[in-house]
Design an enzyme around this catalytic site. Structure first.
Site, PDB file in Angstrom:
ATOM      1  CG  ASN A  38      79.704 -37.013 -30.799  1.00 49.54           C
ATOM      2  OD1 ASN A  38      78.954 -37.248 -30.919  1.00 49.54           O
ATOM      3  ND2 ASN A  38      80.573 -38.171 -31.254  1.00 49.54           N
ATOM      4  CB  THR A  41      72.471 -39.692 -32.739  1.00 54.83           C
ATOM      5  OG1 THR A  41      72.464 -39.547 -31.313  1.00 54.83           O
ATOM      6  CG2 THR A  41      72.751 -41.025 -33.533  1.00 54.83           C
ATOM      7  CG  ASP A  62      83.908 -38.364 -29.389  1.00 56.57           C
ATOM      8  OD1 ASP A  62      83.753 -39.136 -28.525  1.00 56.57           O
ATOM      9  OD2 ASP A  62      84.215 -39.062 -30.920  1.00 56.57           O
ATOM     10  CE  LYS A  95      87.908 -46.528 -29.304  1.00 54.26           C
ATOM     11  NZ  LYS A  95      87.862 -46.243 -30.552  1.00 54.26           N
ATOM     12  CB  THR A  96      80.363 -43.709 -26.495  1.00 53.66           C
ATOM     13  OG1 THR A  96      80.964 -42.587 -27.683  1.00 53.66           O
ATOM     14  CG2 THR A  96      79.070 -42.205 -26.084  1.00 53.66           C
ATOM     15  CE  LYS A 109      90.327 -38.849  -7.759  1.00 53.30           C
ATOM     16  NZ  LYS A 109      91.238 -38.544  -8.426  1.00 53.30           N
ATOM     17  CE1 TYR A 149      72.431 -47.242 -25.649  1.00 60.45           C
ATOM     18  CE2 TYR A 149      70.463 -48.977 -24.326  1.00 60.45           C
ATOM     19  CZ  TYR A 149      71.519 -47.640 -24.477  1.00 60.45           C
ATOM     20  OH  TYR A 149      70.051 -46.369 -24.377  1.00 60.45           O
ATOM     21  CE  LYS A 153      73.315 -45.966 -22.530  1.00 61.45           C
ATOM     22  NZ  LYS A 153      74.396 -44.352 -21.765  1.00 61.45           N
ATOM     23  CE1 TYR A 163      85.983 -43.362 -12.075  1.00 58.84           C
ATOM     24  CE2 TYR A 163      86.638 -41.571 -10.591  1.00 58.84           C
ATOM     25  CZ  TYR A 163      87.056 -41.890 -11.597  1.00 58.84           C
ATOM     26  OH  TYR A 163      88.728 -42.107 -12.686  1.00 58.84           O
TER      27      TYR A 163
END
Ligand code: NAD
Ligand code: UDP
Length: 320
Positions: A38, A41, A62, A95-96, A109, A149, A153, A163
């Site tokens: 997106n 940065t 995004d 959110k990212t 998946k 952050y 993470k 998953y």
């Protein structure tokens, strides 16, 4: 997998510092690369010759929104990595990491694709174990300014493992320690780029705190070798795997070395230490040595010289 072992590979965050080097490497290996970014940065210009390559595609997207594409492998790198940038819009950072992970895991998946998460040494927070081994659970402040952050993470790692356990997805988790090299953003506030840019502009070198805090710095080429190595190991080796250079330097030592290598007349100035700034960080890379026969090859001095040459060129072009 397609003809002659060529894969279609998705790189999220591919216009960023590490992502752009990864796109180049995968194209050189003969793969098709779909770069999704997106441009928060990252920058299209980081992708240089890749953009002209017939096996390369660039999509502005995004990762907090679902993505429907067809690929064989996914490298999930999308996330601002420097404290200044990830703290600028902390909600978007979480959110990212979290929604981005959910969306990319959902995609993997559906496609039964292998997916690698660019995790971070920040999952160890301000560590109480030195050097940090993968089994260490960390010491993270969940409500501090770095938490968007660090916890983002950490939650992404949780999602990856769920998953794996719940859906038998082929996951890989790489915990990246401070990585540097050409194409770091000159204003992103990370220590290597800050010091080099300050030295080249003959500005004061800003050491935060007393400069006794340590980091270990991995050159980007070494980082890519372990990242691509992990992606292509056997299914049952999923990590988390530390990836970094185990040689530890204080921030004062880095400042001195940068001044020496640039031949700068800059003086060191001391500024307040940011909150929750880890005092010591150094990876134990025994696991990467054992499973991938990997260890970094490029010493700090040599890597800094290459990075200084990059910034020297960039700044001289900007000055024109
Ligand atoms: P970077 O900021 O240069 O690259 C991140 C890229 O992600 C950028 O191109 C940015 O535009 C993109 N991005 C951000 N949010 C996005 C979103 N919501 N959707 C799509 N794209 C988005 O940082 P980097 O140093 O190249 O880091 C790459 C990855 O490696 C990150 O996930 C980072 O957390 C991880 N990492 C890097 C380091 C390091 O020292 N460089 C250390 C630990 C982990
Ligand atoms: N730092 C510094 N001066 C700067 C930028 C950073 O002294 O101009 C310090 C920072 O406080 C931290 C270390 O350098 O102790 C590494 O910072 P960076 O933002 O590169 O990465 P971090 O490892 O903290 O995520």
């Amino acid at each position: 997998m397609s003809y002659y072992g060529r894969k279609r590979i998705l790189v999220t965050g591919g216009a960023g510092f590490i992502g752009s080097h990864l796109c180049e490497m995968l194209l050189r290996q003969g793969h098709e690369v779909l770069c999704v970014d997106n441009f928060y940065t990252g920058d299209k210009r980081n992708l240089g010759w890749c953009r002209e390559h017939e096996n390369f595609e660039l999509l502005r997207h995004d990762v907090t929104f679902p993505l429907y594409v067809e690929v064989d492998q996914i490298y999930n790198l999308a996330c601002p990595a420097s404290p200044i940038h990830y703290q600028h819009d902390p909600v978007q950072t979480t959110k990212t990491s979290v929604h981005g992970a959910i969306n990319m895991l959902g995609l993997a998946k559906r496609l039964k694709a292998r997916i690698l998460q660019a995790s971070t040494s920040e999952v160890y927070g301000d560590p109480l174990m030195h050097p940090q081994r993968e089994e260490y659970w960390g010491n993270v402040n969940p409500i501090g300014t770095r938490a968007c952050y660090d916890e983002g993470k950490r939650c992404a790692e949780t999602l990856f493992f769920d998953y794996y356990r719940q859906h038998r997805l082929a996951i890989k988790i790489l915990r990246i320690f401070n990585t540097y090299g050409p194409r770091m953003h000159p204003n992103d506030g990370r220590v290597v780029s800050n010091f080099i840019v300050q030295a080249l502009r003959s500005q004061p070198i800003t050491v935060y705190g007393e400069g006794s805090q340590t980091r270990s710095f991995c050159y980007v080429d070494d980082q890519l070798e372990v990242m691509v190595g992990l992606m292509n190991t056997a299914d049952d080796f999923i990590g988390p795997l530390n990836a970094g250079n185990p040689e530890e330097f204080s921030i004062n030592e880095l400042a001195q070395l940068t001044i020496e290598l640039t031949g700068s007349k800059s003086k060191i100035v001391y500024k307040p230490l940011p909150k929750d700034d880890p005092t010591q960080r150094c990876p134990d890379i025994a696991l990467a040595a054992k499973h991938l026969n990997w260890k970094p090859k490029i010493p700090l001095r040599a890597g800094l010289q290459k990075t200084i040459a990059y910034f020297d060129d960039l700044l001289s072009r900007e000055a024109v």
